[in-house]
Design an enzyme around this catalytic site. Structure first.
Site, mmCIF file in Angstrom:
data_model
loop_
_atom_site.group_PDB
_atom_site.id
_atom_site.type_symbol
_atom_site.label_atom_id
_atom_site.label_comp_id
_atom_site.label_asym_id
_atom_site.label_seq_id
_atom_site.Cartn_x
_atom_site.Cartn_y
_atom_site.Cartn_z
ATOM 1 N N TYR A 154 0.832 -1.206 0.000
ATOM 2 C CA TYR A 154 0.000 0.000 0.000
ATOM 3 C C TYR A 154 0.866 1.254 0.000
ATOM 4 O O TYR A 154 0.666 2.159 -0.828
ATOM 5 C CB TYR A 154 -0.927 0.014 1.218
ATOM 6 C CG TYR A 154 -1.691 1.308 1.335
ATOM 7 C CD1 TYR A 154 -2.835 1.530 0.588
ATOM 8 C CD2 TYR A 154 -1.245 2.336 2.159
ATOM 9 C CE1 TYR A 154 -3.527 2.723 0.659
ATOM 10 C CE2 TYR A 154 -1.926 3.534 2.247
ATOM 11 C CZ TYR A 154 -3.060 3.725 1.494
ATOM 12 O OH TYR A 154 -3.729 4.919 1.570
ATOM 13 N N LYS A 158 1.143 4.181 -2.917
ATOM 14 C CA LYS A 158 0.863 5.597 -2.704
ATOM 15 C C LYS A 158 2.086 6.468 -2.979
ATOM 16 O O LYS A 158 1.946 7.632 -3.368
ATOM 17 C CB LYS A 158 0.332 5.811 -1.281
ATOM 18 C CG LYS A 158 -1.097 5.308 -1.127
ATOM 19 C CD LYS A 158 -2.035 5.993 -2.111
ATOM 20 C CE LYS A 158 -3.436 5.465 -2.052
ATOM 21 N NZ LYS A 158 -4.343 6.148 -3.006
#
Length: 285
Positions: A154, A158
């Site tokens: 994750y 990002k």
């Protein structure tokens, strides 16, 4: 959508069933936009709320935004209508040790947060640039500035999105189209449950930002054409800490928050106002 041109400007919001995306869509309605909203979860209640808030047209698309086919379904719903504002907000996380995660789950995070997001942005931005006007808001995360132990995929996704949004802004800066980057910290949404972070300090113990506040910060930045905004003063402190501390020190701080089983553990070496030790994962859009 019907064949006539909507009398109000049109906003497209992904991840609009709840959380930050839901509040972005509400703000769009309050500012005179009609909506095309998309999510991978049911949208009936959200769409009803948007109509009650004053939207003349709301078109809801429940689809898998991690797949090209799912994004094409959203694009097809636009039927060539001009998009005045795109809020590319869909995304989710995946907690736990990287080596123990199923690769299908890893791929789904990347395809949602990166591949599907870029595919939609490219399609919509081409139309905006051709017309010489439009606004794009991309929901990144301050997690992209931090090596995310036990949330590695994750945070890595990002980091990509944060960098991409800033680069695209520069590429099309003279076209009349603006790109703004929203970087939330930990936000009170369904994100943590969906990322299987309930047994971590990050998911269970940390105080989280109000998604309505986070959405307001991003929406205002989009209207002003600002490059980026970090939502919330705690998140701003975390960004400062992430930039001045060595990467492995930041990764270790993240480990203490995101390691499975860390929920409710006492960590006397970290004070509650530590800028890096605070939560730093964006909420589910």
């Amino acid at each position: 959508m019907d064949d006539r041109k909507a009398p109000r400007p049109l906003a497209v919001v992904t991840g609009a069933s709840s959380g930050i995306g839901y509040h972005l869509a509400l703000l769009a309605v309050q500012h005179g936009y009609d909506l095309v909203v998309a999510a991978d979860r049911p949208l009936q209640q959200a769409a009803a709320d948007f109509r009650a808030a004053g939207a003349e047209q709301v078109h809801a698309v429940q689809t898998e935004l991690a797949s090209k086919q799912g994004v094409d379904e959203l694009i097809d719903r636009l039927q060539g209508h001009e998009v005045d504002a795109l809020m590319a907000n869909a995304g989710h996380g995946l907690g736990g040790p990287f080596l123990e995660q199923g690769f299908e789950d890893i791929q789904h995070v990347i395809d949602t947060n990166v591949t599907g997001t870029l595919y939609l942005i490219q399609h919509v931005a081409r139309g905006m640039v051709a017309r010489g006007r439009g606004r794009i808001l991309v929901t990144g995360s301050i997690a992209g500035l931090q090596p995310g132990a036990f949330h590695a995929v994750y945070n890595g996704s990002k980091a990509f999105i944060d960098s991409f949004a800033q680069a695209l802004r520069n590429e099309i800066r003279d076209t009349g189209v603006t790109v703004s980057l929203l970087m939330p910290g930990a936000t009170d949404t369904e994100f943590f449950e969906r990322a299987h972070l309930q047994d971590t300090r990050l998911g269970a113990d940390m105080k989280k930002d109000d998604p309505a506040m986070v959405a307001r910060a991003g929406f205002d930045a989009m209207l002003k054409g600002e490059a980026d905004v970090v939502a919330g003063w705690k998140s701003k402190l975390q960004v400062i800490g992430s930039k001045v501390m060595p990467a492995q020190a930041v990764a270790q701080m993240h480990r203490k928050l995101a390691e499975p089983g860390s929920a409710h553990h006492n960590h006397p070496e970290r004070k509650d106002n530590d800028p890096v030790g605070a939560g730093h994962i964006k909420g589910k859009a």
